[in-house]
Scaffold this active site. Structure first.
Site, PDB file in Angstrom:
ATOM      1  N   GLU A 354       0.808  -1.223   0.000  1.00 15.73           N
ATOM      2  CA  GLU A 354       0.000   0.000   0.000  1.00 15.73           C
ATOM      3  C   GLU A 354       0.844   1.278   0.000  1.00 15.73           C
ATOM      4  OE1 GLU A 354      -3.787  -2.202   2.185  1.00 15.73           O
ATOM      5  OE2 GLU A 354      -2.640  -0.722   3.299  1.00 15.73           O
ATOM      6  N   GLU A 459      -7.046  -9.431  -2.857  1.00 15.14           N
ATOM      7  CA  GLU A 459      -7.746  -9.438  -1.564  1.00 15.14           C
ATOM      8  C   GLU A 459      -9.244  -9.201  -1.778  1.00 15.14           C
ATOM      9  OE1 GLU A 459      -5.964  -6.783   1.300  1.00 15.14           O
ATOM     10  OE2 GLU A 459      -3.919  -7.287   0.701  1.00 15.14           O
TER      11      GLU A 459
END
Length: 583
Positions: A354, A459
């Site tokens: 991220e 995810e």
């Protein structure tokens, strides 16, 4: 009566020839660009429902807001485009800076329709975040995509949205930066839900299946006509998995449920730094070691998640106050120990998780921190693909941190860093959805495919709501059907006290409705003929999902059976691969 009969005959012909009249005459166009070009490409679909999409007829069909002056200019090559003058930097009556606007167009929109949008944009100075906005018939203002537009060259914005009501709508482009927005090659193409789904199914069939010609020949090398061929799929080729938690080590029911469905896994937290070294210099890999051993027992391939996480709030308390030298030493220890421990055992690593939304390591080590970390991981283990894993890239077109152009820029920064030219890099798209914007999802996959790197949904989940099952099916089908998606992992890890946002089973490992959907899709993706008979030439053609197969041949001339194995993959086709079985 004659008119009725003519319509009936036409309908029957349509059913017979096209298996229904919902065949779309306009094929979906996956064209995208991540280059900043001197001149834009032609509009997709010739502009779709956009009038005067290339501004060859001046501003016909277009208007401006707030008495902004606009016109049409030409590039040295003769390309025409819309320009606005003085649209940026205006103040509202309350003294707030108003967004910069482009020209806009009113248009008629249809209910239950997906719209694929594209445009080429440039700004008058510097670089600016420019959004495509569609005002839907119900008055909702929908961000349908965004791009980091530049001055001096044209950038392609590709996006989309869904209209759930019919009526008048608008399309325009805006930026919070005080710039003039230039627009060209605008396109808005409608697709009914049935048309869109038909494209998804057609693409899935082309991307995930192959026609294989099986040929059976006897010991004399003569064709074995009327031989019976049993076809068994041992392992589906398309990688599909789920998140695994440490509870699986102590619950045989969890182990059976997981391993009977999934070929790939990501450990939810167990490989993260805070799980292996919560207290400084006290490393413990016992749990992740045991989970990896279990996965290997069942042939389940594992993604490494993650080496580092760029979120400051995810750092251990002992990490945050470290001096620069102390932080570097702690990071080197972590990186070396975890990467070498699992070297050759993982298919992927999420390296700096991220790093579009967060910048803990960049704030400490400088703007090249991510690129340097990727380089070191690649030097220690050349087996796994090194992914840049990020959220909201597919999920939220309104998130300015996660627009595709920023993802591309960060990935290019990593791979252009000195020494990183040979790194095996991958595109990781987390895919945490609430209400998915399916046209935007597909458009973004088109755009990121231009990086020409492996691309996974890493995810996947959908927030709990009355449409959770419906939305998850849309997302999974879209990912499976896109020709450039190479695998999908769901973020549906089981915990006795509740899942992150999406559970597939109850605490007795009985499927919930979401779990039933997953099983339905897995079964559908595995669907194939299980038996066939050869023709007079000893041959038979079968359409198979890609994967690993076992073929068993029986024939009256054989005393027993003959078994052969084959992997059907992207290189398999009728003209290239043939299985010969000799008795």
């Amino acid at each position: 009566m004659k008119v009725f009969m003519e319509k009936l005959v036409l309908s029957l012909l349509c059913v017979a020839l096209f298996q229904g009249c919902m065949v779309q005459s306009v094929e979906y166009d996956h064209t995208a660009s991540i280059e900043c070009r001197r001149d834009p490409m032609k509009p997709l679909y010739n502009g779709g429902i956009i009038q005067n999409s290339e501004f060859n007829s001046g501003l016909m069909g277009w208007s401006t807001y707030r008495d902004i002056k606009a016109g049409v200019s030409s590039s040295p090559s003769g390309n025409k485009f819309a320009v606005v003058h003085g649209a940026g930097g205006s103040l509202s009556s309350s003294g707030n800076l108003l967004p910069s606007h482009s020209v806009y167009q009113r248009l008629q929109m249809q209910s239950d329709t997906h719209y694929s949008l594209s445009a080429w944009l440039q700004v008058s100075a510097g670089t600016a975040h420019v959004k495509a906005v569609v005002k839907a018939p119900n008055g909702e203002r929908i961000v349908a995509g965004a791009v980091s537009a530049q001055s001096g060259c044209w950038s392609m914005l590709k996006g989309g949205m869904t209209a759930y009501s019919s009526g008048s709508g608008e399309i325009y482009f805006e930026s919070d930066a005080p710039v003039d927005i230039w627009v060209d090659s605008v396109s808005l193409q409608p697709f009914t839900f049935d048309e869109w789904d038909a494209h998804t199914r057609s693409s899935a069939a082309k991307s995930r299946r192959r026609t294989v010609r099986l040929v059976a020949k006897g010991a004399d090398d003569k064709p074995m006509a009327n031989a019976s061929v049993s076809i068994e799929l041992l392992r589906l080729g398309f990688p599909f998995g789920n998140t695994m938690t440490k509870e699986i080590l102590d619950l045989p029911a969890y182990e059976k449920w997981f391993t009977s469905r999934f070929t790939h896994a990501t450990f939810e937290n167990e490989m993260k730094w805070y799980s292996t070294e919560w207290s400084q210099n006290q490393e413990n890999y016992a749990v992740s070691d045991a989970m990896l051993k279990m996965a290997q027992k069942y042939g389940i391939k594992v993604r490494g998640h993650n080496v580092f996480w760029d979120d400051q709030n995810s750092q251990m308390k002992w990490v945050r106050p470290l001096s620069l030298d102390q932080l570097k030493a702690a990071m080197q220890k972590r990186l070396k120990n975890v990467v070498t421990r699992y070297a050759g055992k993982l298919i992927h690593w999420d390296v700096v998780n991220e790093n579009l939304h967060f910048n803990f390591f960049e704030s400490k080590l400088g703007p090249s921190a991510s690129a340097q970390i990727y380089q070191q991981v690649g030097q220690l283990d050349k087996t796994p693909i090194l992914f840049m894993n990020e959220f909201n890239v597919l999920e939220q077109p309104g998130d300015p941190n996660a627009v595709p152009s920023k993802y591309v820029a960060k990935m290019n920064q990593i791979r252009s860093y000195p020494g990183n030219g040979n790194l095996k890099l991958g595109v990781g798209l987390e895919s945490h959805f609430s209400t998915p914007n399916i046209p935007y999802m597909r458009s973004t996959l088109d755009t990121l495919a231009k990086l020409k790197l492996p691309m996974w949904l890493t995810e996947v989940d959908v927030a709990k709501n009355p449409n959770q099952v419906k939305y998850l099916e849309q997302v999974l089908r879209e990912g499976y059907g896109h020709p450039n998606v190479d695998g999908m992992i769901m973020w549906a890890a089981w915990h006795a006290n509740g899942c992150y946002v999406m559970c597939l089973t109850d605490n007795s490992f009985k499927n919930l409705p979401v779990g039933d959907l997953v099983d339905k899709l897995i079964a559908e993706w595995k669907t194939h003929r299980t038996a066939a008979t050869t023709d007079e030439n000893g041959a038979v053609e079968v359409d198979l999902p890609m994967g690993e197969y076992k073929f068993t041949v029986t024939h009256p001339s054989l005393q027993g059976t003959v078994v052969d194995h084959m992997t059907v993959d992207t290189g398999s086709s009728e003209s290239q691969h043939m299985i010969r079985v000799k008795a």
